[in-house]
Design a protein around this motif. Structure first.
Motif, mmCIF file in Angstrom:
data_model
loop_
_atom_site.group_PDB
_atom_site.id
_atom_site.type_symbol
_atom_site.label_atom_id
_atom_site.label_comp_id
_atom_site.label_asym_id
_atom_site.label_seq_id
_atom_site.Cartn_x
_atom_site.Cartn_y
_atom_site.Cartn_z
ATOM 1 N N PRO A 1 0.813 -1.229 0.000
ATOM 2 C CA PRO A 1 0.000 0.000 0.000
ATOM 3 C C PRO A 1 0.841 1.273 0.000
ATOM 4 O O PRO A 1 0.482 2.266 -0.653
ATOM 5 C CB PRO A 1 -0.830 -0.119 1.290
ATOM 6 N N PHE A 2 1.977 1.250 0.694
ATOM 7 C CA PHE A 2 2.820 2.444 0.743
ATOM 8 C C PHE A 2 3.556 2.657 -0.573
ATOM 9 O O PHE A 2 3.783 3.801 -0.981
ATOM 10 C CB PHE A 2 3.811 2.328 1.899
ATOM 11 N N VAL A 3 3.927 1.571 -1.239
ATOM 12 C CA VAL A 3 4.537 1.707 -2.557
ATOM 13 C C VAL A 3 3.527 2.291 -3.545
ATOM 14 O O VAL A 3 3.837 3.176 -4.339
ATOM 15 C CB VAL A 3 5.061 0.345 -3.059
ATOM 16 N N GLY A 4 2.278 1.783 -3.484
ATOM 17 C CA GLY A 4 1.232 2.362 -4.330
ATOM 18 C C GLY A 4 0.969 3.819 -3.998
ATOM 19 O O GLY A 4 0.730 4.646 -4.885
ATOM 20 N N LEU A 5 1.035 4.161 -2.715
ATOM 21 C CA LEU A 5 0.844 5.550 -2.308
ATOM 22 C C LEU A 5 1.954 6.441 -2.844
ATOM 23 O O LEU A 5 1.705 7.593 -3.235
ATOM 24 C CB LEU A 5 0.784 5.642 -0.787
ATOM 25 N N PHE A 6 3.173 5.907 -2.896
ATOM 26 C CA PHE A 6 4.269 6.674 -3.492
ATOM 27 C C PHE A 6 3.983 6.985 -4.956
ATOM 28 O O PHE A 6 4.196 8.111 -5.427
ATOM 29 C CB PHE A 6 5.579 5.893 -3.375
#
Length: 237
Positions: free
Chosen positions: A152-157
């Protein structure tokens, strides 16, 4: 009929065609950084599903194999014959039995054998074998946990990068209309969607497979307790 200039200026610009929001179009029109993020998340999703399928099948096979092996062991009339015939099978129960038999033979071969020391060594040997077996079985579960927490954090980046790109387009064209910012924002949000697509199955599978490993560990612990009780009775006899 021709509108007055002030009315014509107030009307929104004519649409040049429908905006396509298909996944392929969003990927192709995304920035190179967002594309890399999307490809990484898709690769993580494929890796996650391969682990889920293979791990589920292996866990099911081990559970059924241990159940059959333990049933056959408790029904056997000659422990030595059973160990000689099936002691080398690639099953957690067989490895546990092999560790117990090995320590039993080494301890009983000592001069001046003490029952209490033999019991302690048996418990240590079986506990170590059980812990090592569970560690090997659950080796790839950490990958699911990592994907579930990081994706999820990679997608948020990727989303943040895409929105920054949209703001740059606004500044470059000096136009705040939705037609200018919508494509970039859609591409950015698509990165978050892929991140969730990779993370949600990983988290669910991690919880379910961890539960399956815990059940197998509990079963092996009961088998270990049974072996310990059997050998303890042999010592007293």
């Amino acid at each position: 009929m021709t509108l007055p200039p002030f009315l014509a200026a107030a009307l929104p610009p004519a649409s040049t065609g429908p905006i396509t929001l298909s996944p392929l179009t969003l990927f192709m029109e995304a920035d190179i950084v967002v594309k890399i993020v999307m490809l990484g998340l898709l690769a993580a999703s494929v890796w996650t599903w391969s682990i889920i399928v293979s791990f589920s099948g292996r866990l099911k096979t081990l559970r059924k194999g241990c159940e059959e092996y333990e049933r056959a062991f408790w029904q056997a009339k000659d422990m030595d014959a059973f160990v000689k015939e099936r002691g080398k099978e690639d099953l957690p129960s067989a490895q546990l039995l092999s560790a117990a038999i090995g320590e039993w033979r080494r301890s009983t071969a000592l001069r001046g054998m003490q029952a209490e020391g033999t019991r302690d060594r048996l418990a240590t040997a079986m506990g170590s074998a059980l812990a090592g077996t569970i560690d090997r079985i659950s080796d790839r579960l950490n990958i699911l946990a990592t994907v579930g927490s990081v994706a999820p954090f990679v997608g948020l980046f990727g989303t943040v990068w895409g929105i920054m790109r949209s703001f740059t387009a606004i500044a470059g064209e000096q136009n705040t209309s939705l037609a200018v910012v919508a494509p970039g924002i859609a591409e950015a949000l698509f990165a978050t969607a892929i991140g969730l697509f990779a993370a949600i199955p990983a988290v669910i599978a991690y919880n379910r497979l961890s539960h399956g490993v815990n059940r197998l560990e509990a079963r092996l612990q009961r088998f270990s307790d049974g072996l310990y009780t059997t050998f303890s009775r042999e010592l007293e006899a």
